[in-house]
Write an enzyme that holds these catalytic residues in place. Structure first.
Site, PDB file in Angstrom:
ATOM      1  N   HIS A 123       0.826  -1.225   0.000  1.00 55.31           N
ATOM      2  CA  HIS A 123       0.000   0.000   0.000  1.00 55.31           C
ATOM      3  C   HIS A 123       0.849   1.261   0.000  1.00 55.31           C
ATOM      4  CE1 HIS A 123      -3.703  -2.324   1.746  1.00 55.31           C
ATOM      5  NE2 HIS A 123      -3.452  -2.612   0.496  1.00 55.31           N
ATOM      6  N   THR A 193      -4.034  -8.140  10.920  1.00 57.70           N
ATOM      7  CA  THR A 193      -4.858  -7.505   9.893  1.00 57.70           C
ATOM      8  C   THR A 193      -6.306  -7.958  10.054  1.00 57.70           C
ATOM      9  OG1 THR A 193      -5.225  -7.173   7.515  1.00 57.70           O
ATOM     10  CG2 THR A 193      -4.320  -9.312   8.182  1.00 57.70           C
ATOM     11  N   ASN A 218      -3.524 -12.764  15.771  1.00 60.04           N
ATOM     12  CA  ASN A 218      -4.354 -11.591  15.941  1.00 60.04           C
ATOM     13  C   ASN A 218      -4.916 -11.604  17.360  1.00 60.04           C
ATOM     14  OD1 ASN A 218      -6.466  -9.578  15.673  1.00 60.04           O
ATOM     15  ND2 ASN A 218      -6.226  -9.811  13.461  1.00 60.04           N
TER      16      ASN A 218
END
Ligand code: BV8
Length: 247
Positions: A123, A193, A218
């Site tokens: 990104h 994420t 996570n």
């Protein structure tokens, strides 16, 4: 999906020990323990705006000053941040495998600061700016002091943050490199994420169509959790060094 806790860590270590090629995909949760706010988690970002409302070409065309204000504010938060133990562990892991590729959605540059080299910033990078007229003219603005005026290219056109906004395509070369690495890997680590932003969110299913084992790290559940082979519930800044030490 695997039970949580030490059993999950044990299975992840076992898979990594047998792996020749490993890929890690990281998101904003990777930098949370460095004090960089996530997008969708608790704590959130400076304004109640959603990234989808600010990180878009339309938002920039409508109000470039507001978008630059948001990015300069984020740069301030990131400038104060240092890589955490999770970033360092991934940089160390890079040297342990015949093939290790780090794919990040993060634009904060903390993986580079931690020493990761086989890195694809899918990104972009918040410290770079590029010309809105000549996209190949890119400027490293790390350390620059923002002026009163909006930043401009020597050609006179506005500069914009060198990141991928919603509605913009990812760099095809970077995306091809990411897809090739994911297809060929034995273990895919998906770390910090929310797994909702595409096309990166489609990479884990690409891995599972190959021979890869998918490990999610996570603090919360995500849409990927039910698809992952191993789920390690906990902060990446603690889990990754633990995995690296046990390899
Ligand atoms: C595109 C800008 C096409 C940079 C960002 C299907 C296919 C293709 C596209 C789409 C599709 N469906 C929808 C789309 C459109 C869109 C999209 O995905 N929208 C979503 C919201 C549904 N995708 C796009 O627009 C992409 N472009 O596809 O273009 C195209 C093709 C040709 C021609 C024209 C167009 C572009 C996507 C990139 C958007 N840019 N940011 C910036 O300013 O940062 S995305 C933004 O979200 C950030 O980059 C961020 O990295 C990214 C993903 O968020 P996460 O990193 O996951 O962060 P989040 O806060 O969400 O989650 C944090 C997680 O960490 C949580 O799970 C939390 O529990 C966890 N956590 C917290 N603390 C810890 C932790 N975990 C571990 N340890 C901790 N300590």
């Amino acid at each position: 999906m695997d039970a949580n806790g030490s059993d999950a860590i044990g299975r992840a270590v076992e898979a990594l020990r047998c792996a020749r090629a490993v890929v890690a995909i990281t998101g904003a949760g990777m930098s949370a323990e460095s004090g960089v706010p996530t997008f969708r988690g608790s704590g959130g970002l400076w304004r109640t705006f959603r990234p989808e409302d600010l990180a878009t070409p339309r938002a920039f065309a409508r109000d470039p000053a507001l978008v630059w204000e948001w990015y300069l504010w984020r740069r301030g938060r990131i400038a104060a941040a240092r890589p955490n133990a999770g970033h360092v562990a991934l940089a160390q892991m890079e040297r342990r495998f015949a093939a290790f590729t780090l794919l990040t959605q993060n634009v904060d540059g903390l993986h580079l600061d931690a020493g990761s080299r086989n890195l694809v910033e899918l990104h972009g990078n918040i410290w770079r700016a590029r010309c809105t007229e000549e996209p190949r003219r890119v400027f490293d603005q790390r350390g620059d002091t923002p002026g009163e005026e909006l930043p401009r290219c020597p050609c006179g056109a506005l500069l914009r943050p060198d990141v991928v906004w919603f509605g913009e395509p990812l760099d095809p070369v970077a995306l091809d490199r990411a897809a090739a690495a994911v297809r060929a890997c034995d273990v895919l680590l998906v770390i910090g994420t929310s797994a909702v932003v595409y096309p990166v969110a489609s990479l884990p299913s690409l891995a599972r169509h190959g021979q890869a084992l998918v490990v999610e790290i996570n603090v919360d559940e995500t849409p990927l959790t039910s698809e992952a082979d191993i789920v390690v519930r906990g902060p990446s800044g603690a889990i990754l060094p633990q995995l690296e030490r046990l390899l």
